[in-house]
Design a protein around this motif. Sequence first.
Motif, PDB file in Angstrom:
ATOM      1  N   ARG A 150       0.837  -1.208   0.000  1.00 48.34           N
ATOM      2  CA  ARG A 150       0.000   0.000   0.000  1.00 48.34           C
ATOM      3  C   ARG A 150       0.868   1.254   0.000  1.00 48.34           C
ATOM      4  NH1 ARG A 150      -4.315   0.085   4.507  1.00 48.34           N
ATOM      5  NH2 ARG A 150      -4.627   2.124   3.599  1.00 48.34           N
ATOM      6  N   TYR A 151       1.972   1.234   0.769  1.00 54.37           N
ATOM      7  CA  TYR A 151       2.892   2.365   0.806  1.00 54.37           C
ATOM      8  C   TYR A 151       3.466   2.632  -0.591  1.00 54.37           C
ATOM      9  CZ  TYR A 151       7.203   4.932   1.589  1.00 54.37           C
ATOM     10  OH  TYR A 151       8.214   5.842   1.507  1.00 54.37           O
ATOM     11  N   THR A 152       3.878   1.574  -1.259  1.00 57.24           N
ATOM     12  CA  THR A 152       4.445   1.714  -2.602  1.00 57.24           C
ATOM     13  C   THR A 152       3.423   2.262  -3.584  1.00 57.24           C
ATOM     14  OG1 THR A 152       5.889  -0.174  -2.162  1.00 57.24           O
ATOM     15  CG2 THR A 152       5.643   0.484  -4.449  1.00 57.24           C
ATOM     16  N   ARG A 153       2.180   1.774  -3.499  1.00 58.69           N
ATOM     17  CA  ARG A 153       1.129   2.270  -4.391  1.00 58.69           C
ATOM     18  C   ARG A 153       0.833   3.743  -4.129  1.00 58.69           C
ATOM     19  NH1 ARG A 153      -3.561  -0.912  -3.249  1.00 58.69           N
ATOM     20  NH2 ARG A 153      -2.333  -2.307  -1.983  1.00 58.69           N
ATOM     21  N   PHE A 154       0.810   4.164  -2.864  1.00 62.78           N
ATOM     22  CA  PHE A 154       0.567   5.572  -2.541  1.00 62.78           C
ATOM     23  C   PHE A 154       1.672   6.456  -3.101  1.00 62.78           C
ATOM     24  CE2 PHE A 154      -2.311   4.621   1.253  1.00 62.78           C
ATOM     25  CZ  PHE A 154      -3.436   5.113   0.617  1.00 62.78           C
ATOM     26  N   ILE A 155       2.917   6.039  -2.957  1.00 61.01           N
ATOM     27  CA  ILE A 155       4.046   6.823  -3.454  1.00 61.01           C
ATOM     28  C   ILE A 155       3.991   6.934  -4.977  1.00 61.01           C
ATOM     29  CG2 ILE A 155       6.570   6.820  -3.744  1.00 61.01           C
ATOM     30  CD1 ILE A 155       5.720   7.830  -1.045  1.00 61.01           C
ATOM     31  N   GLU A 156       3.739   5.807  -5.656  1.00 63.45           N
ATOM     32  CA  GLU A 156       3.673   5.834  -7.112  1.00 63.45           C
ATOM     33  C   GLU A 156       2.524   6.711  -7.607  1.00 63.45           C
ATOM     34  OE1 GLU A 156       3.398   1.758  -8.283  1.00 63.45           O
ATOM     35  OE2 GLU A 156       5.528   1.381  -7.928  1.00 63.45           O
ATOM     36  N   MET A 206      -1.812  18.868  -7.627  1.00 66.49           N
ATOM     37  CA  MET A 206      -0.797  18.931  -6.564  1.00 66.49           C
ATOM     38  C   MET A 206      -1.390  18.683  -5.185  1.00 66.49           C
ATOM     39  SD  MET A 206       2.339  19.150  -6.447  1.00 66.49           S
ATOM     40  CE  MET A 206       3.745  19.559  -5.496  1.00 66.49           C
ATOM     41  N   SER A 207      -2.612  19.129  -4.944  1.00 68.92           N
ATOM     42  CA  SER A 207      -3.204  18.931  -3.618  1.00 68.92           C
ATOM     43  C   SER A 207      -3.485  17.452  -3.364  1.00 68.92           C
ATOM     44  CB  SER A 207      -4.482  19.755  -3.465  1.00 68.92           C
ATOM     45  OG  SER A 207      -5.442  19.360  -4.417  1.00 68.92           O
ATOM     46  N   LEU A 208      -3.966  16.736  -4.375  1.00 68.31           N
ATOM     47  CA  LEU A 208      -4.184  15.297  -4.229  1.00 68.31           C
ATOM     48  C   LEU A 208      -2.863  14.573  -4.044  1.00 68.31           C
ATOM     49  CD1 LEU A 208      -6.058  12.879  -4.215  1.00 68.31           C
ATOM     50  CD2 LEU A 208      -5.939  12.850  -6.712  1.00 68.31           C
ATOM     51  N   SER A 209      -1.846  15.022  -4.740  1.00 64.10           N
ATOM     52  CA  SER A 209      -0.521  14.445  -4.588  1.00 64.10           C
ATOM     53  C   SER A 209      -0.005  14.636  -3.160  1.00 64.10           C
ATOM     54  CB  SER A 209       0.442  15.093  -5.578  1.00 64.10           C
ATOM     55  OG  SER A 209       1.748  14.621  -5.375  1.00 64.10           O
ATOM     56  N   ASP A 210      -0.219  15.803  -2.591  1.00 64.33           N
ATOM     57  CA  ASP A 210       0.197  16.059  -1.208  1.00 64.33           C
ATOM     58  C   ASP A 210      -0.528  15.141  -0.227  1.00 64.33           C
ATOM     59  OD1 ASP A 210       1.918  18.027  -2.033  1.00 64.33           O
ATOM     60  OD2 ASP A 210       0.547  19.675  -1.567  1.00 64.33           O
ATOM     61  N   ILE A 211      -1.811  14.920  -0.453  1.00 67.84           N
ATOM     62  CA  ILE A 211      -2.585  14.031   0.422  1.00 67.84           C
ATOM     63  C   ILE A 211      -2.054  12.611   0.329  1.00 67.84           C
ATOM     64  CG2 ILE A 211      -4.864  12.982   0.750  1.00 67.84           C
ATOM     65  CD1 ILE A 211      -6.035  15.717  -0.128  1.00 67.84           C
ATOM     66  N   LEU A 212      -1.747  12.156  -0.889  1.00 67.32           N
ATOM     67  CA  LEU A 212      -1.223  10.803  -1.064  1.00 67.32           C
ATOM     68  C   LEU A 212       0.152  10.659  -0.416  1.00 67.32           C
ATOM     69  CD1 LEU A 212      -2.363  10.161  -4.730  1.00 67.32           C
ATOM     70  CD2 LEU A 212      -3.226   9.035  -2.667  1.00 67.32           C
ATOM     71  N   PHE A 213       0.997  11.679  -0.542  1.00 71.33           N
ATOM     72  CA  PHE A 213       2.303  11.640   0.123  1.00 71.33           C
ATOM     73  C   PHE A 213       2.139  11.605   1.646  1.00 71.33           C
ATOM     74  CE2 PHE A 213       4.512  13.316  -3.773  1.00 71.33           C
ATOM     75  CZ  PHE A 213       5.381  12.240  -3.908  1.00 71.33           C
ATOM     76  N   TYR A 214       1.160  12.346   2.169  1.00 70.91           N
ATOM     77  CA  TYR A 214       0.905  12.354   3.609  1.00 70.91           C
ATOM     78  C   TYR A 214       0.447  10.978   4.087  1.00 70.91           C
ATOM     79  CZ  TYR A 214      -1.279  13.431   8.075  1.00 70.91           C
ATOM     80  OH  TYR A 214      -1.637  13.418   9.396  1.00 70.91           O
ATOM     81  N   GLU A 215      -0.465  10.346   3.339  1.00 63.05           N
ATOM     82  CA  GLU A 215      -0.924   9.006   3.700  1.00 63.05           C
ATOM     83  C   GLU A 215       0.226   8.005   3.629  1.00 63.05           C
ATOM     84  OE1 GLU A 215      -3.865   8.061   4.943  1.00 63.05           O
ATOM     85  OE2 GLU A 215      -4.461  10.157   4.917  1.00 63.05           O
ATOM     86  N   ALA A 216       1.084   8.149   2.626  1.00 64.47           N
ATOM     87  CA  ALA A 216       2.248   7.270   2.507  1.00 64.47           C
ATOM     88  C   ALA A 216       3.196   7.463   3.693  1.00 64.47           C
ATOM     89  CB  ALA A 216       2.979   7.538   1.194  1.00 64.47           C
TER      90      ALA A 216
END
Length: 75
Positions: free
Chosen positions: A27-33, A43-53
């Motif tokens: 899951r961590y790898t999928r969030f980062i990718e 960019m805002s969705l990307s920031d949320i995904l990086f935060y979850e990762a």
Amino acid sequence: MNSHFCRVGKTTIKHNTTFSLKHLEDRYTRFIEEAYHMEQIDMSLSDILFYEAKKLKLHILNLKRTSSENLDVVF
């Protein structure tokens, strides 16, 4: 208003889901990718995904500090 129709505060989140360490790492790898691919689009969705990762990475590191092999995690 009748109280039997009001569900505020009556629902709870199920925290008894079990995940393996491998599942959390995947899951961590999928969030980062996905965050990397979304950087150019949203960019805002990307920031949320990086935060979850980042949160997942902290969970993984905490679990790896324990000496148990094939540890299953309960959230």
